[in-house]
Design a protein around this motif. Sequence first.
Motif, PDB file in Angstrom:
ATOM      1  N   VAL A  20     -11.221   6.402  18.049  1.00  0.00           N
ATOM      2  CA  VAL A  20     -10.202   6.549  17.008  1.00  0.00           C
ATOM      3  C   VAL A  20     -10.723   6.112  15.634  1.00  0.00           C
ATOM      4  N   LEU A  21     -11.581   5.094  15.603  1.00  0.00           N
ATOM      5  CA  LEU A  21     -12.175   4.641  14.341  1.00  0.00           C
ATOM      6  C   LEU A  21     -13.679   4.543  14.514  1.00  0.00           C
ATOM      7  N   GLN A  22     -14.422   4.978  13.485  1.00  0.00           N
ATOM      8  CA  GLN A  22     -15.874   4.987  13.582  1.00  0.00           C
ATOM      9  C   GLN A  22     -16.543   4.312  12.408  1.00  0.00           C
ATOM     10  N   GLY A  41      -2.425  10.764  12.758  1.00  0.00           N
ATOM     11  CA  GLY A  41      -3.452  10.743  13.799  1.00  0.00           C
ATOM     12  C   GLY A  41      -4.839  10.388  13.310  1.00  0.00           C
ATOM     13  N   SER A  42      -4.992  10.092  12.002  1.00  0.00           N
ATOM     14  CA  SER A  42      -6.321   9.798  11.465  1.00  0.00           C
ATOM     15  C   SER A  42      -6.790   8.372  11.786  1.00  0.00           C
ATOM     16  N   GLY A  43      -5.883   7.548  12.299  1.00  0.00           N
ATOM     17  CA  GLY A  43      -6.288   6.199  12.706  1.00  0.00           C
ATOM     18  C   GLY A  43      -5.770   5.081  11.813  1.00  0.00           C
ATOM     19  N   LYS A  44      -4.836   5.400  10.893  1.00  0.00           N
ATOM     20  CA  LYS A  44      -4.344   4.409   9.929  1.00  0.00           C
ATOM     21  C   LYS A  44      -3.672   3.212  10.622  1.00  0.00           C
ATOM     22  N   SER A  45      -2.740   3.509  11.509  1.00  0.00           N
ATOM     23  CA  SER A  45      -2.004   2.411  12.156  1.00  0.00           C
ATOM     24  C   SER A  45      -2.937   1.576  13.027  1.00  0.00           C
ATOM     25  N   PHE A 195      -1.997  -6.487  -1.126  1.00  0.00           N
ATOM     26  CA  PHE A 195      -1.165  -5.515  -0.404  1.00  0.00           C
ATOM     27  C   PHE A 195      -2.016  -4.352   0.082  1.00  0.00           C
ATOM     28  N   ILE A 196      -1.885  -4.009   1.343  1.00  0.00           N
ATOM     29  CA  ILE A 196      -2.529  -2.814   1.883  1.00  0.00           C
ATOM     30  C   ILE A 196      -1.444  -1.901   2.421  1.00  0.00           C
ATOM     31  N   ILE A 197      -1.322  -0.751   1.766  1.00  0.00           N
ATOM     32  CA  ILE A 197      -0.214   0.156   2.061  1.00  0.00           C
ATOM     33  C   ILE A 197      -0.739   1.387   2.795  1.00  0.00           C
ATOM     34  N   VAL A 198      -0.304   1.572   4.010  1.00  0.00           N
ATOM     35  CA  VAL A 198      -0.685   2.764   4.771  1.00  0.00           C
ATOM     36  C   VAL A 198       0.301   3.886   4.471  1.00  0.00           C
ATOM     37  N   THR A 199      -0.226   5.073   4.198  1.00  0.00           N
ATOM     38  CA  THR A 199       0.653   6.208   3.919  1.00  0.00           C
ATOM     39  C   THR A 199      -0.063   7.522   4.221  1.00  0.00           C
ATOM     40  N   HIS A 200       0.708   8.566   4.513  1.00  0.00           N
ATOM     41  CA  HIS A 200       0.093   9.888   4.646  1.00  0.00           C
ATOM     42  C   HIS A 200       0.418  10.724   3.402  1.00  0.00           C
ATOM     43  N   GLU A 201       1.095  10.098   2.405  1.00  0.00           N
ATOM     44  CA  GLU A 201       1.523  10.840   1.220  1.00  0.00           C
ATOM     45  C   GLU A 201       0.702  10.491  -0.022  1.00  0.00           C
ATOM     46  N   HIS A 202       0.095  11.500  -0.631  1.00  0.00           N
ATOM     47  CA  HIS A 202      -0.637  11.278  -1.875  1.00  0.00           C
ATOM     48  C   HIS A 202       0.280  10.680  -2.936  1.00  0.00           C
ATOM     49  N   GLU A 203       1.524  11.104  -2.909  1.00  0.00           N
ATOM     50  CA  GLU A 203       2.520  10.667  -3.879  1.00  0.00           C
ATOM     51  C   GLU A 203       2.665   9.142  -3.887  1.00  0.00           C
ATOM     52  N   VAL A 204       2.568   8.532  -2.711  1.00  0.00           N
ATOM     53  CA  VAL A 204       2.655   7.077  -2.601  1.00  0.00           C
ATOM     54  C   VAL A 204       1.324   6.454  -3.002  1.00  0.00           C
ATOM     55  N   ALA A 205       0.229   7.017  -2.479  1.00  0.00           N
ATOM     56  CA  ALA A 205      -1.108   6.434  -2.687  1.00  0.00           C
ATOM     57  C   ALA A 205      -1.505   6.414  -4.159  1.00  0.00           C
ATOM     58  N   ARG A 206      -1.055   7.421  -4.926  1.00  0.00           N
ATOM     59  CA  ARG A 206      -1.497   7.513  -6.320  1.00  0.00           C
ATOM     60  C   ARG A 206      -0.986   6.350  -7.183  1.00  0.00           C
ATOM     61  N   LEU A 214      -8.839   7.933   5.150  1.00  0.00           N
ATOM     62  CA  LEU A 214      -9.324   8.058   6.524  1.00  0.00           C
ATOM     63  C   LEU A 214      -9.229   9.517   6.950  1.00  0.00           C
ATOM     64  N   ARG A 215     -10.309  10.024   7.525  1.00  0.00           N
ATOM     65  CA  ARG A 215     -10.248  11.358   8.116  1.00  0.00           C
ATOM     66  C   ARG A 215     -10.907  11.293   9.480  1.00  0.00           C
ATOM     67  N   ASP A 216     -10.157  11.650  10.505  1.00  0.00           N
ATOM     68  CA  ASP A 216     -10.673  11.596  11.885  1.00  0.00           C
ATOM     69  C   ASP A 216     -11.383  10.285  12.190  1.00  0.00           C
ATOM     70  N   GLY A 217     -10.781   9.188  11.739  1.00  0.00           N
ATOM     71  CA  GLY A 217     -11.332   7.883  12.085  1.00  0.00           C
ATOM     72  C   GLY A 217     -12.498   7.427  11.235  1.00  0.00           C
ATOM     73  N   CYS A 218     -12.877   8.237  10.227  1.00  0.00           N
ATOM     74  CA  CYS A 218     -13.966   7.836   9.332  1.00  0.00           C
ATOM     75  C   CYS A 218     -13.426   7.654   7.925  1.00  0.00           C
ATOM     76  N   LEU A 219     -14.023   6.702   7.211  1.00  0.00           N
ATOM     77  CA  LEU A 219     -13.616   6.447   5.836  1.00  0.00           C
ATOM     78  C   LEU A 219     -14.317   7.421   4.897  1.00  0.00           C
ATOM     79  N   GLN A 220     -13.537   8.067   4.019  1.00  0.00           N
ATOM     80  CA  GLN A 220     -14.121   8.967   3.029  1.00  0.00           C
ATOM     81  C   GLN A 220     -14.368   8.189   1.743  1.00  0.00           C
ATOM     82  N   ASP A 221     -15.207   8.727   0.895  1.00  0.00           N
ATOM     83  CA  ASP A 221     -15.524   8.059  -0.359  1.00  0.00           C
ATOM     84  C   ASP A 221     -14.538   8.425  -1.456  1.00  0.00           C
TER      85      ASP A 221
END
Length: 235
Positions: A20-22, A41-45, A195-206, A214-221
């Motif tokens: 799940v995480l790499q 499903g990308s592994g955030k939780s 604070f570390i906020i998990v979200t699937h919404e760009h609207e929140v993250a911005r 996170l994409r498929d358990g890997c961290l993107q740059d």
Amino acid sequence: MLRVEHLSHSFLSGGETTQVLQNIDFRVQKGEMLALLGSSGSGKSTLLNLMAGLMKPTEGNIYIAGESIVKMNESQLAEFRRTHIGFIFQAYELIANLTVRENVELPLIFQSIRPSVRKQKALSLLEQVGIPEKSELFPSQLSGGQQQRVSIARSLVTEPSVIFADEPTGNLDTKTEDEIITILKRLNSTLSTTFIIVTHEHEVARHTKRILTLRDGCLQDTEGAGEVAAGGEEA
Ligand SMILES: Nc1ncnc2c1ncn2[C@@H]1O[C@H](COP(=O)(O)OP(=O)(O)O)[C@@H](O)[C@H]1O
Ligand SMILES: [Mg+2]
């Protein structure tokens, strides 16, 4: 204040191992507010639960305030969580038969703090999240956004060094989502809490200064990609 090193995790279910995480690596400074963004499903939780010490990783290490939480036993972890970590859930997780104020006081009961001090701290936090007048009501008498404010107050009452929030606005409409994010940003700048906020919404993250994707358990740059069009920090 938080360091994740070579972290990997897999689940074993029905005889099959799912990675799940790499090999996740990152650091978070004290007082930072960052978003952990990724599709379902990308592994955030899983990553959040590992950082909060709710489960042990298959590989790698996690340091919070200089201590490796991976190496702690259950009772050390429980004590560490009580004093260093706050959690905000998507579904609020308030206790229905306790009042709003009693819900906020609850984490302090495990720290044997005097009732009058508990009450004062809870009321002060309810003030800071903007619902001081709701203190003697029960959770069911509040809107979703108000219940999430209670849950934010509860997560902060022990003065933790880091708050983990798993999709804190996932059950809320856009307007309420904005209100909750504004509160989190204000608390982040007035208290020195990370604070570390998990979200699937760009609207929140911005809204945060930094986004980890996170994409498929890997961290993107995507370091520093946040707050592009957010109109800056409020005072
Ligand atoms: N306890 C578990 N047992 C087996 N697989 C799990 C477990 N928890 C999560 N998974 C799987 O791990 C992957 C990532 O899940 P999760 O961390 O919940 O992702 P997200 O929070 O980004 O939606 C998913 O494929 C999910 O099915
Ligand atoms: Mg999740």
